[in-house]
Design an enzyme around this catalytic site. Structure first.
Site, short mmCIF file in Angstrom:
data_model
loop_
_atom_site.label_atom_id
_atom_site.label_comp_id
_atom_site.label_asym_id
_atom_site.label_seq_id
_atom_site.Cartn_x
_atom_site.Cartn_y
_atom_site.Cartn_z
N SER A 48 -14.72 -77.49 -27.98
CA SER A 48 -15.17 -77.66 -29.36
C SER A 48 -14.83 -79.06 -29.84
O SER A 48 -13.94 -79.73 -29.32
CB SER A 48 -14.49 -76.64 -30.26
OG SER A 48 -13.11 -76.95 -30.30
N LYS A 49 -15.57 -79.46 -30.86
CA LYS A 49 -15.39 -80.76 -31.49
C LYS A 49 -13.95 -80.95 -31.95
O LYS A 49 -13.45 -82.05 -31.95
CB LYS A 49 -16.30 -80.81 -32.72
CG LYS A 49 -17.44 -81.76 -32.60
CD LYS A 49 -18.07 -81.90 -33.96
CE LYS A 49 -19.53 -82.21 -33.83
NZ LYS A 49 -20.25 -82.14 -35.06
N ARG A 50 -13.34 -79.85 -32.41
CA ARG A 50 -12.02 -79.96 -33.01
C ARG A 50 -10.98 -80.54 -32.04
O ARG A 50 -10.05 -81.18 -32.44
CB ARG A 50 -11.55 -78.61 -33.54
CG ARG A 50 -11.64 -78.54 -35.06
CD ARG A 50 -11.36 -77.14 -35.54
NE ARG A 50 -12.37 -76.22 -35.05
CZ ARG A 50 -12.07 -75.07 -34.45
NH1 ARG A 50 -10.83 -74.72 -34.25
NH2 ARG A 50 -13.04 -74.28 -34.04
#
Ligand code: GLU
Length: 478
Positions: free
Chosen positions: A254-256
């Site tokens: 994920s981007k996070r």
């Protein structure tokens, strides 16, 4: 006669090229190239709510950067176009009508509000939300009445009851789905756009796709697709679902937890050779120790059968390491071009940057690090590392450096040998080790305690710059 292989990359233009998308495109490309097949780009833009302006151009640009070229695409053209789904609406309409005709699909007039209430009730009863088939049972005249009053409707596909839908995946082997778990999916929305499932199947058929190679997140769509192929009486392409990409903690990438857009890696100074090599290994390896592959080598060695099922961990350190290996394989001249492009400062000549590249090549992991790690080649230091200062800058240092400046000022060539002699004679003069001169001089010139060979660094910076930096340090450092 063996069939002519045709594969496609079918992204939705939702903004940027995800590294997972790059891997899907790459595996399709490798498979096509090694089999003398055709590689197609098809843009799946039927979900207008997710459409992002400029996204198609971005996708194509990032793929081109990676040297992944298409045989047929919106840009290149081809005999199976248009290659953008929003330009194919008239085609889908015909096939929806065919399914309605054959009673494999039905019109649904249920309002959003009704569907919401229905879903919530199902959730309360802890059953996974699924359309309750209210409109499947409408009588012909009821349908006609609703149509006459211009009530908006969608078209849903029928799912047979109590059936097991099976298929064989090249990577996952035999896979089975129970039809009772499958929702009677909308295939045509009230805005006249088809949904992914219908458009995907119709296009894969019309574009004569032989192998569908895509991410595992699409596996759950397969039973719906198989049913559609059967309803139309079409041959089902072979399928291969690629393993999920995972963060280091095994959660879904994920981007996070880091960058997921190819553009971010380009901006950070990763080489395309490295990124391609890295994503190729997210789910595949040659079965031996080799890890560094060029695109051509990948075309020769890649095998879809060797792709594994287990999720592939996106290990940034590994990417860094691969980038370093590919940087070392580049000629200095090529690297100078990359560094110059990022530096974008004409006051530094090709030869000067070439010297920086020569000194730093083995010390950097990315192209950007040529500038960020050795910023002192491009500007004089504004800060001096505290630790190095404490350790190396003594009450005597000012005297040593003044003596050295004088030596340097009298040099004619300012060559490696002359620089070395000057530093050695300074240390001899004060009867101290050369280290006691080298460390503070490095600090004064670069602001940091570590770096490439000091004599070479001094030679590259040049006489005027070195003397001016030494004098400046004397003013700042006590
Ligand atoms: N449009 C889908 C995507 O965005 C394509 C999935 C497929 O390849 O069937 O990935």
């Amino acid at each position: 006669m063996s069939e002519k292989i045709r594969v496609r990359f079918a992204p939705s233009p939702t903004g940027y090229l995800h590294v997972g998308g790059l891997r899907t495109a790459l595996y399709n490309f490798l498979f096509a190239k090694q089999n003398g097949g055709t590689f197609i780009l098809r843009i799946e833009d039927t979900d207008r709510t997710r459409y992002v302006e400029g996204a198609i151009e971005n996708l194509i640009k990032s793929l081109k950067w990676a040297n992944i070229e298409f045989d047929e695409s919106p840009n290149v053209g081809g005999n199976y176009g248009p290659y953008i789904q929003s330009e194919r609406l008239h085609i889908y309409k015909k096939y929806v009508d065919e399914l309605l005709e054959k009673k494999f699909a039905y019109k649904c007039f249920c309002s959003e509000e009704r569907l919401d209430v229905m879903r919530k009730e199902m959730e309360k009863l802890k059953i996974s939300p699924k359309y309750d088939r209210k409109c499947l049972h409408l009588l012909e005249e009821e349908i006609q009445k609703k149509l006459n009053s211009s009530l908006p409707y969608v078209v849903r596909m029928k799912i047979p009851e109590n059936t097991t839908i099976k298929f064989n995946d090249i990577i996952r082997g035999d896979v089975e789905f129970l039809s009772d778990r499958i929702d009677e999916q909308i295939i045509l929305k009230s805005d006249g756009y088809p949904t992914y499932h219908l458009a995907n199947v119709v296009d894969d058929h019309l574009m004569e796709i032989t192998h569908v190679i895509r991410g595992e997140e699409w596996l759950s769509s397969v039973p719906k697709h198989i049913l559609l192929y059967q309803y139309f009486g079409w041959e089902i392409p072979k399928m291969a679902h690629l393993p999920l990409l995972l963060n280091f903690d095994r959660s879904k990438l994920s981007k996070r937890q880091g960058d997921v857009a190819v553009e971010d890696y380009i901006a950070k100074g990763f080489l395309k050779e490295a990124l391609i090599n890295f994503v190729a290994f997210l789910g595949w390896n040659p079965g031996d120790e080799r890890e560094i592959f060029s695109l051509d080598e990948l075309i020769k060695e890649f095998s879809l059968e060797k792709v594994h099922k287990a999720g592939a961990i996106f290990n940034l350190e590994k990417l860094m390491w691969m980038n370093k290996q590919h940087i070392m394989k580049k000629s200095d001249e090529e690297l100078v071009k990359f560094v110059s492009a990022i530096l974008n400062n004409e006051s530094f000549s090709f030869d000067y940057i070439n010297n920086v590249v020569r000194l730093m090549k083995e010390r950097v992991n990315t192209i950007n690090e040529f500038i960020t790690f050795s910023n002192y080649f491009f500007e004089s230091p504004k800060f001096f590392d505290e630790k190095s200062k404490e350790k190396n800058w003594t009450s005597q240092t000012q005297n040593h450096i003044l003596f050295l400046i004088n030596k340097f000022e009298n040099l004619n060539n300012f060559s490696y040998d002359e620089i070395e002699t000057s530093i050695k004679s300074t240390s001899n003069n004060f009867q101290i080790s050369t280290g006691k001169i080298i460390h503070p001089v490095r600090l004064a010139l670069t602001g940091v305690g570590m770096g490439p060979s000091l004599y070479e660094l001094i030679e590259v910076l040049g006489k005027t710059e070195v003397i001016s930096r030494l004098k400046n340090a004397l003013k700042i450092l006590p």
